[in-house]
Write a protein that holds these residues in place. Structure first.
Motif, PDB file in Angstrom:
ATOM      1  N   ASP A   1     -12.691-120.812 -27.942  1.00 57.74           N
ATOM      2  CA  ASP A   1     -12.206-122.035 -28.571  1.00 57.74           C
ATOM      3  C   ASP A   1     -13.185-122.696 -29.438  1.00 57.74           C
ATOM      4  O   ASP A   1     -13.018-123.204 -30.436  1.00 57.74           O
ATOM      5  N   ALA A   2     -14.334-122.960 -28.504  1.00 56.21           N
ATOM      6  CA  ALA A   2     -15.364-123.947 -29.043  1.00 56.21           C
ATOM      7  C   ALA A   2     -15.894-123.263 -30.253  1.00 56.21           C
ATOM      8  O   ALA A   2     -16.388-123.907 -30.945  1.00 56.21           O
ATOM      9  N   ILE A   3     -16.302-121.947 -30.219  1.00 53.22           N
ATOM     10  CA  ILE A   3     -16.933-121.344 -31.349  1.00 53.22           C
ATOM     11  C   ILE A   3     -16.085-121.272 -32.508  1.00 53.22           C
ATOM     12  O   ILE A   3     -16.365-121.693 -33.688  1.00 53.22           O
TER      13      ILE A   3
ATOM     14  N   ASN B   1     -11.666-120.693 -41.153  1.00 51.66           N
ATOM     15  CA  ASN B   1     -10.855-119.516 -41.034  1.00 51.66           C
ATOM     16  C   ASN B   1     -10.508-119.344 -39.778  1.00 51.66           C
ATOM     17  O   ASN B   1      -9.252-119.002 -39.559  1.00 51.66           O
ATOM     18  N   CYS B   2     -11.144-119.265 -38.861  1.00 48.78           N
ATOM     19  CA  CYS B   2     -10.925-119.000 -37.470  1.00 48.78           C
ATOM     20  C   CYS B   2      -9.978-119.865 -36.888  1.00 48.78           C
ATOM     21  O   CYS B   2      -8.889-119.404 -36.378  1.00 48.78           O
ATOM     22  N   TRP B   3     -10.199-121.066 -37.082  1.00 51.50           N
ATOM     23  CA  TRP B   3      -9.506-122.300 -36.458  1.00 51.50           C
ATOM     24  C   TRP B   3      -7.943-122.335 -36.993  1.00 51.50           C
ATOM     25  O   TRP B   3      -6.961-122.382 -36.483  1.00 51.50           O
ATOM     26  N   SER B   4      -8.111-122.073 -38.527  1.00 48.07           N
ATOM     27  CA  SER B   4      -6.803-122.294 -39.441  1.00 48.07           C
ATOM     28  C   SER B   4      -5.819-121.096 -38.812  1.00 48.07           C
ATOM     29  O   SER B   4      -4.687-121.157 -38.981  1.00 48.07           O
ATOM     30  N   ASN B   5      -6.516-119.966 -38.922  1.00 46.27           N
ATOM     31  CA  ASN B   5      -5.793-118.851 -38.870  1.00 46.27           C
ATOM     32  C   ASN B   5      -5.182-118.574 -37.606  1.00 46.27           C
ATOM     33  O   ASN B   5      -4.092-118.079 -37.144  1.00 46.27           O
TER      34      ASN B   5
ATOM     35  N   ALA C   1      -4.510-124.754 -45.938  1.00 43.21           N
ATOM     36  CA  ALA C   1      -4.687-125.655 -44.612  1.00 43.21           C
ATOM     37  C   ALA C   1      -5.818-126.581 -44.626  1.00 43.21           C
ATOM     38  O   ALA C   1      -6.711-126.289 -45.346  1.00 43.21           O
ATOM     39  N   THR C   2      -5.624-127.686 -43.982  1.00 46.28           N
ATOM     40  CA  THR C   2      -6.662-128.862 -43.737  1.00 46.28           C
ATOM     41  C   THR C   2      -6.746-129.283 -42.512  1.00 46.28           C
ATOM     42  O   THR C   2      -5.902-129.518 -41.670  1.00 46.28           O
ATOM     43  N   ILE C   3      -8.081-129.076 -42.149  1.00 45.95           N
ATOM     44  CA  ILE C   3      -8.180-129.564 -40.516  1.00 45.95           C
ATOM     45  C   ILE C   3      -8.710-130.773 -40.470  1.00 45.95           C
ATOM     46  O   ILE C   3      -9.435-131.348 -40.927  1.00 45.95           O
ATOM     47  N   ASN C   4      -7.749-131.523 -39.430  1.00 51.69           N
ATOM     48  CA  ASN C   4      -7.938-132.996 -39.246  1.00 51.69           C
ATOM     49  C   ASN C   4      -8.544-133.439 -37.778  1.00 51.69           C
ATOM     50  O   ASN C   4      -8.189-132.387 -36.788  1.00 51.69           O
TER      51      ASN C   4
ATOM     52  N   ILE D   1      -3.898-129.787 -37.574  1.00 57.21           N
ATOM     53  CA  ILE D   1      -4.106-128.884 -38.887  1.00 57.21           C
ATOM     54  C   ILE D   1      -2.936-129.210 -39.995  1.00 57.21           C
ATOM     55  O   ILE D   1      -1.638-129.029 -39.569  1.00 57.21           O
ATOM     56  N   THR D   2      -2.924-129.557 -41.209  1.00 60.05           N
ATOM     57  CA  THR D   2      -2.098-129.739 -42.034  1.00 60.05           C
ATOM     58  C   THR D   2      -1.885-128.535 -42.748  1.00 60.05           C
ATOM     59  O   THR D   2      -2.943-128.069 -43.680  1.00 60.05           O
ATOM     60  N   TYR D   3      -0.899-127.920 -42.789  1.00 56.74           N
ATOM     61  CA  TYR D   3      -0.828-126.434 -43.542  1.00 56.74           C
ATOM     62  C   TYR D   3       0.245-126.606 -44.545  1.00 56.74           C
ATOM     63  O   TYR D   3       1.127-127.693 -44.567  1.00 56.74           O
ATOM     64  N   VAL D   4      -0.122-126.145 -45.933  1.00 61.64           N
ATOM     65  CA  VAL D   4       0.447-126.443 -46.931  1.00 61.64           C
ATOM     66  C   VAL D   4       0.977-125.099 -47.640  1.00 61.64           C
ATOM     67  O   VAL D   4       0.519-124.236 -47.416  1.00 61.64           O
ATOM     68  N   GLY D   5       2.162-125.313 -48.362  1.00 60.74           N
ATOM     69  CA  GLY D   5       2.898-124.078 -49.136  1.00 60.74           C
ATOM     70  C   GLY D   5       3.692-124.386 -50.187  1.00 60.74           C
ATOM     71  O   GLY D   5       4.047-125.613 -50.204  1.00 60.74           O
TER      72      GLY D   5
END
Length: 215
Positions: A114-116, A122-126, A162-165, A171-175
């Motif tokens: 998780d730290a990596i 892309n990894c964290w949002s996916n 997505a935007t990571i906060n 994470i803010t996911y948008v569509g």
């Protein structure tokens, strides 16, 4: 004898499963396979009963009890009965310790992964997209005053952006893959945002507004 029948029965059932792949042999494979299953199960049941009976005749409570004694290196049933509880407690403690150690190792590996991953957008949002979709989509739907219709597809997911906060805490996911019907019956494409808590796996807030992405 019964053990041999059980083994042969299992092999025969496997062979019939393979034979059933051929259309012309399916009927034969089905009926003989069912007979083989019945015979095999009966033989295995009788074998198990016989093994337990032999173990009790030898002075043990069951076949499992006899195997435990053999594991402890004790061949005298009376001596095993006297020491059984101590061995079982020791083995249970060892098993619990091994499970705890395995869990700690797994948790450490997961934390390192998780730290990596958290350092890669892309990894964290996916990683959380599927969970976010599951909890956010129903809340987006609740914003519809009338009918709604999703327009997403396999190649166009509900939350493609997505935007990571807060360093990955949310994470803010948008569509914009949904249409909602207004009071006059007209369909309007809507954009939506969902703030997803990555630790609690829940939606913090959802916002829905008319419009769609321009690119």
């Amino acid at each position: 004898m019964l053990v041999s029948i059980s083994i042969l029965g299992i092999l025969y059932v496997v062979a019939m499963v393979f034979l059933a792949l051929f259309k012309g042999c399916r009927k034969f494979a089905l009926w003989t396979g069912l007979v083989a299953v019945a015979v095999t199960l009966t033989a295995m049941t009788i074998t198990g009963s016989q093994i337990n009976a032999d173990a009790r005749a030898a002075g043990y409570d069951s076949a499992d009890d006899q195997r435990d004694a053999q594991r402890a290196g004790i061949t005298d049933p009376a001596m095993w009965r006297a020491q059984r509880e101590a061995y079982l407690k020791t083995w249970a403690a060892e098993k619990k310790q091994k499970e705890a150690a395995a869990k700690d190792t797994k948790d450490q590996e997961s934390a390192q992964a998780d730290a990596i991953c958290s350092k890669d957008f892309n990894c964290w949002s996916n990683k959380f997209n599927r969970a976010a979709t599951k909890v956010c989509a129903p809340q987006v739907e609740r914003a519809a005053k009338n009918n709604f219709e999703w327009t997403d597809s396999f190649t166009s997911p509900k939350f493609p952006r997505a935007t990571i906060n807060d360093n990955g805490a949310s994470i803010t996911y948008v569509g914009d893959a949904i249409k909602m019907q207004n009071g006059f019956g007209a369909w309007i494409i809507m954009t939506y945002e969902c703030d997803f808590d990555t630790k609690a796996s829940r939606a913090i807030a959802v916002r829905v507004n008319p419009g769609q992405f321009t690119n």
